[in-house]
Motif scaffolding. Structure first.
Motif, PDB file in Angstrom:
ATOM      1  N   GLY A  13      -9.235   0.693 -25.967  1.00 38.61           N
ATOM      2  CA  GLY A  13      -8.252   0.061 -26.843  1.00 38.61           C
ATOM      3  C   GLY A  13      -8.410  -1.447 -26.827  1.00 38.61           C
ATOM      4  N   THR A  50      -3.961   1.769 -34.710  1.00 36.09           N
ATOM      5  CA  THR A  50      -2.730   2.381 -34.189  1.00 36.09           C
ATOM      6  C   THR A  50      -1.702   1.289 -33.905  1.00 36.09           C
ATOM      7  N   PRO A  51      -0.419   1.554 -34.210  1.00 27.46           N
ATOM      8  CA  PRO A  51       0.596   0.546 -33.887  1.00 27.46           C
ATOM      9  C   PRO A  51       0.735   0.411 -32.375  1.00 27.46           C
ATOM     10  N   ALA A  52       0.975  -0.815 -31.903  1.00 27.13           N
ATOM     11  CA  ALA A  52       1.094  -1.051 -30.459  1.00 27.13           C
ATOM     12  C   ALA A  52       2.252  -0.251 -29.881  1.00 27.13           C
ATOM     13  N   PHE A  53       2.039   0.312 -28.710  1.00 23.47           N
ATOM     14  CA  PHE A  53       3.070   0.996 -27.944  1.00 23.47           C
ATOM     15  C   PHE A  53       3.366   0.133 -26.719  1.00 23.47           C
ATOM     16  N   PHE A  61      -3.515  -1.871 -32.483  1.00 19.76           N
ATOM     17  CA  PHE A  61      -4.707  -1.644 -31.666  1.00 19.76           C
ATOM     18  C   PHE A  61      -5.813  -1.014 -32.490  1.00 19.76           C
ATOM     19  N   ASN A  63      -8.268   1.876 -31.396  1.00 19.48           N
ATOM     20  CA  ASN A  63      -8.470   2.830 -30.304  1.00 19.48           C
ATOM     21  C   ASN A  63      -9.650   3.750 -30.600  1.00 19.48           C
ATOM     22  N   TRP A  96       2.470  -5.297 -20.596  1.00 21.02           N
ATOM     23  CA  TRP A  96       2.377  -4.780 -21.964  1.00 21.02           C
ATOM     24  C   TRP A  96       1.916  -5.855 -22.947  1.00 21.02           C
ATOM     25  N   ARG A  99      -3.955  -7.049 -25.334  1.00 22.39           N
ATOM     26  CA  ARG A  99      -5.110  -7.064 -24.445  1.00 22.39           C
ATOM     27  C   ARG A  99      -6.400  -7.060 -25.240  1.00 22.39           C
ATOM     28  N   ASP A 102      -8.990  -2.616 -23.135  1.00 19.45           N
ATOM     29  CA  ASP A 102      -8.363  -1.752 -22.143  1.00 19.45           C
ATOM     30  C   ASP A 102      -9.188  -0.467 -22.086  1.00 19.45           C
ATOM     31  N   ASP A 104      -9.532   3.195 -20.106  1.00 20.68           N
ATOM     32  CA  ASP A 104      -8.859   4.132 -19.200  1.00 20.68           C
ATOM     33  C   ASP A 104      -9.726   5.361 -18.972  1.00 20.68           C
ATOM     34  N   PHE A 150      -2.299   7.914 -29.786  1.00 23.13           N
ATOM     35  CA  PHE A 150      -3.422   6.971 -29.892  1.00 23.13           C
ATOM     36  C   PHE A 150      -4.543   7.309 -28.906  1.00 23.13           C
TER      37      PHE A 150
HETATM   38  N1  LIG Z   1      -1.479   1.734 -29.792  1.00 18.57           N
HETATM   39  C1  LIG Z   1      -1.756   1.433 -28.536  1.00 18.57           C
HETATM   40  N2  LIG Z   1      -0.794   0.914 -27.762  1.00 18.57           N
HETATM   41  C2  LIG Z   1      -1.079   0.601 -26.467  1.00 18.57           C
HETATM   42  C3  LIG Z   1      -2.375   0.812 -25.947  1.00 18.57           C
HETATM   43  C4  LIG Z   1      -3.363   1.346 -26.797  1.00 18.57           C
HETATM   44  O1  LIG Z   1      -4.530   1.546 -26.389  1.00 18.57           O
HETATM   45  N3  LIG Z   1      -3.012   1.647 -28.077  1.00 18.57           N
HETATM   46  N4  LIG Z   1      -2.642   0.504 -24.655  1.00 18.57           N
HETATM   47  C5  LIG Z   1      -1.714   0.012 -23.870  1.00 18.57           C
HETATM   48  C6  LIG Z   1      -2.012  -0.270 -22.468  1.00 18.57           C
HETATM   49  O2  LIG Z   1      -2.694   0.717 -21.864  1.00 18.57           O
HETATM   50  C7  LIG Z   1      -0.355  -0.277 -24.331  1.00 18.57           C
HETATM   51  N5  LIG Z   1      -0.118   0.095 -25.679  1.00 18.57           N
END
Ligand SMILES: Nc1nc2c(c(=O)[nH]1)N=C(CO)CN2
Length: 189
Positions: A13, A50-53, A61, A63, A96, A99, A102, A104, A150
């Motif tokens: 992301g 994708t909208p930020a969460f 974002f 993703n 939050w 970034r 990211d 994972d 996402f």
């Molecule tokens: N849409 C979206 N929102 C997030 C994302 C992400 O990858 N996509 N990653 C985050 C931190 O891990 C916090 N929020």
């Protein structure tokens, strides 16, 4: 000892420009870096906007997800992913905050780390508490995978049949269980 290879599922992301360029370019460069250091890429998802969460926490974002065949351990994969994040300019101060990159480790084969009890504890935690706590140990599969469109939408491109070892649900089943409005926010670029 023969090396046991597993499929690592990795979520990517980015939502702010980095030294590598805009979020799309950052994600594409991260895929190349992962191919060089984690293992053999078996699947690359489409890129999604994708909208930020949580809602309103920053710009949209980009993703994506990867399936990578690797003989490395989960801690070693995480270490490499953190190295790539650092190299590509992630700012790590605020949880939050927007970034640059990211990465994972969503899953490594059917490993359940550190144990089933830890997974149960995280799953049953109220949302408000989940948002303010950071696990002190590596938890694989990622404890929030089943809630996040996402992550699940890109994963469906590369591993729809991977089964979550604690939930006994496939990626496709976890995605089907999410509300439509969450899924429709994830748009292929
Ligand atoms: N849409 C979206 N929102 C997030 C994302 C992400 O990858 N996509 N990653 C985050 C931190 O891990 C916090 N929020």
């Amino acid at each position: 000892m023969p090396q046991i290879r597993s499929i690592a599922l990795i979520a990517l992301g980015s939502n702010t420009p980095s030294g590598a360029g805009d979020p799309t370019e950052t994600v594409e460069k991260a895929v190349a870096a992962i191919a060089q250091s984690v293992g053999v890429i078996r699947g690359v998802s489409r890129l999604y906007a994708t909208p930020a969460f949580p809602v309103g926490s920053g710009p949209d974002f980009v993703n994506a997800a990867l399936a990578v065949s690797t003989g490395l351990s989960a801690p070693r994969v995480i270490e490499i992913l953190h190295g790539i994040e650092a190299q590509m300019g992630r700012l790590r101060h605020e949880r939050w905050a927007p970034r640059t990159l990211d990465l994972d480790l969503i899953a490594l084969g059917d490993r359940l780390l550190p144990d089933a009890q830890t997974h149960e504890t995280w799953r049953s935690m109220p949302l408000a508490q989940q948002m303010t706590q950071t696990p002190d140990r590596l938890i694989v599969p990622h404890p929030r995978v089943q809630e996040r469109a996402f992550v699940l939408v890109p994963l469906t491109d590369v591993a729809p049949d991977w089964v979550h070892p604690a939930l006994n649900l496939s990626v496709a089943q976890m995605l089907a269980a999410l509300p439509d409005d969450l899924k429709s926010e994830v748009v292929a670029l």
